[in-house]
Scaffold this active site. Structure first.
Site, PDB file in Angstrom:
ATOM      1  N   ASP A  19       0.880  -1.165   0.000  1.00 57.73           N
ATOM      2  CA  ASP A  19       0.000   0.000   0.000  1.00 57.73           C
ATOM      3  C   ASP A  19       0.918   1.216   0.000  1.00 57.73           C
ATOM      4  O   ASP A  19       1.404   1.630   1.054  1.00 57.73           O
ATOM      5  CB  ASP A  19      -0.906   0.003   1.229  1.00 57.73           C
ATOM      6  CG  ASP A  19      -1.771   1.241   1.311  1.00 57.73           C
ATOM      7  OD1 ASP A  19      -2.256   1.710   0.257  1.00 57.73           O
ATOM      8  OD2 ASP A  19      -1.962   1.758   2.427  1.00 57.73           O
ATOM      9  N   GLU A  80      -1.405  -1.421  -4.715  1.00 56.74           N
ATOM     10  CA  GLU A  80      -2.617  -0.637  -4.938  1.00 56.74           C
ATOM     11  C   GLU A  80      -2.363   0.383  -6.038  1.00 56.74           C
ATOM     12  O   GLU A  80      -1.327   1.035  -6.079  1.00 56.74           O
ATOM     13  CB  GLU A  80      -3.041   0.076  -3.652  1.00 56.74           C
ATOM     14  CG  GLU A  80      -4.359   0.790  -3.777  1.00 56.74           C
ATOM     15  CD  GLU A  80      -4.883   1.336  -2.470  1.00 56.74           C
ATOM     16  OE1 GLU A  80      -5.865   2.083  -2.516  1.00 56.74           O
ATOM     17  OE2 GLU A  80      -4.306   1.031  -1.401  1.00 56.74           O
ATOM     18  N   ASP A 152      -2.182   1.107   7.490  1.00 56.86           N
ATOM     19  CA  ASP A 152      -1.424   0.927   6.251  1.00 56.86           C
ATOM     20  C   ASP A 152      -0.997  -0.528   6.069  1.00 56.86           C
ATOM     21  O   ASP A 152      -1.024  -1.052   4.954  1.00 56.86           O
ATOM     22  CB  ASP A 152      -0.198   1.852   6.234  1.00 56.86           C
ATOM     23  CG  ASP A 152      -0.604   3.312   6.295  1.00 56.86           C
ATOM     24  OD1 ASP A 152      -1.213   3.797   5.324  1.00 56.86           O
ATOM     25  OD2 ASP A 152      -0.324   3.957   7.322  1.00 56.86           O
TER      26      ASP A 152
END
Length: 184
Positions: A19, A80, A152
């Protein structure tokens, strides 16, 4: 005692989830068993916001990911995809952080798949509009974790889980990995 990070279970695959962020980058490594079971091997948040110069942040993302890849030996990586940021400067920095992360994975010969935030939420929670707390909860449930996950790190594990579900579905219907990845 679980297997060591350097000796994967036969028939399993390790997936690195990322991420990306220019201040905090979430990282997670899962192992997918031959029967589809998911197990968390590692999760953390690389905090890089304290650097004075932005290029040093990128170097810390790159170096931090290399160390994790070298320790856990994932076979594939998932990241992502960029979403619309509030301003152009934020979008550019996020793109550069993603680039540093992708370069780290590719430098270790990992294939990298990209997933939109809504696709990740759909795969993990069942709805593309889920909030962070729902994602954190479902990641914990799916991986059998009992501690509260840092946001996160939970997002990174969610990226890895989304990739695991996507690759399992593609394999189940006989689609080769080279065919289901998104082409630009």
């Amino acid at each position: 005692m679980p297997p060591s990070p350097q000796s994967p279970v036969p028939g399993s695959i390790r997936i690195l989830g990322i991420d990306p962020g220019s201040v905090r980058t979430g990282v997670g490594v899962i192992e997918v068993g031959g029967n589809g079971t998911l197990r968390c091997l590692h999760h953390c948040m690389l905090s890089v916001g304290g650097e004075d110069e932005f290029p040093q942040r990128l170097a810390r993302i790159y170096d931090g990911l290399l160390a994790i890849i070298d320790q856990y030996h994932p076979a594939e990586a998932a990241i992502e995809r960029v979403f619309m940021a509030r301003n152009a400067d934020s979008a550019l920095k996020l793109g550069q952080a993603r680039g540093a992360a992708i370069c780290a994975a590719v430098s270790r010969a990992l294939s990298v798949r990209e997933y939109a935030p809504t696709a990740i939420k759909q795969a993990v929670v069942g709805g593309g509009r889920a909030d962070k707390s729902q994602v954190q909860h479902m990641v914990s449930v799916l991986l059998g974790l009992h501690q509260r996950l840092q946001a996160d790190a939970a997002d990174a594990l969610a990226v890895a889980i989304a990739h695991a579900h996507t690759r399992e579905g593609a394999q189940r219907i006989g689609i080769p990995a080279t065919a289901w990845r998104r082409r630009r």
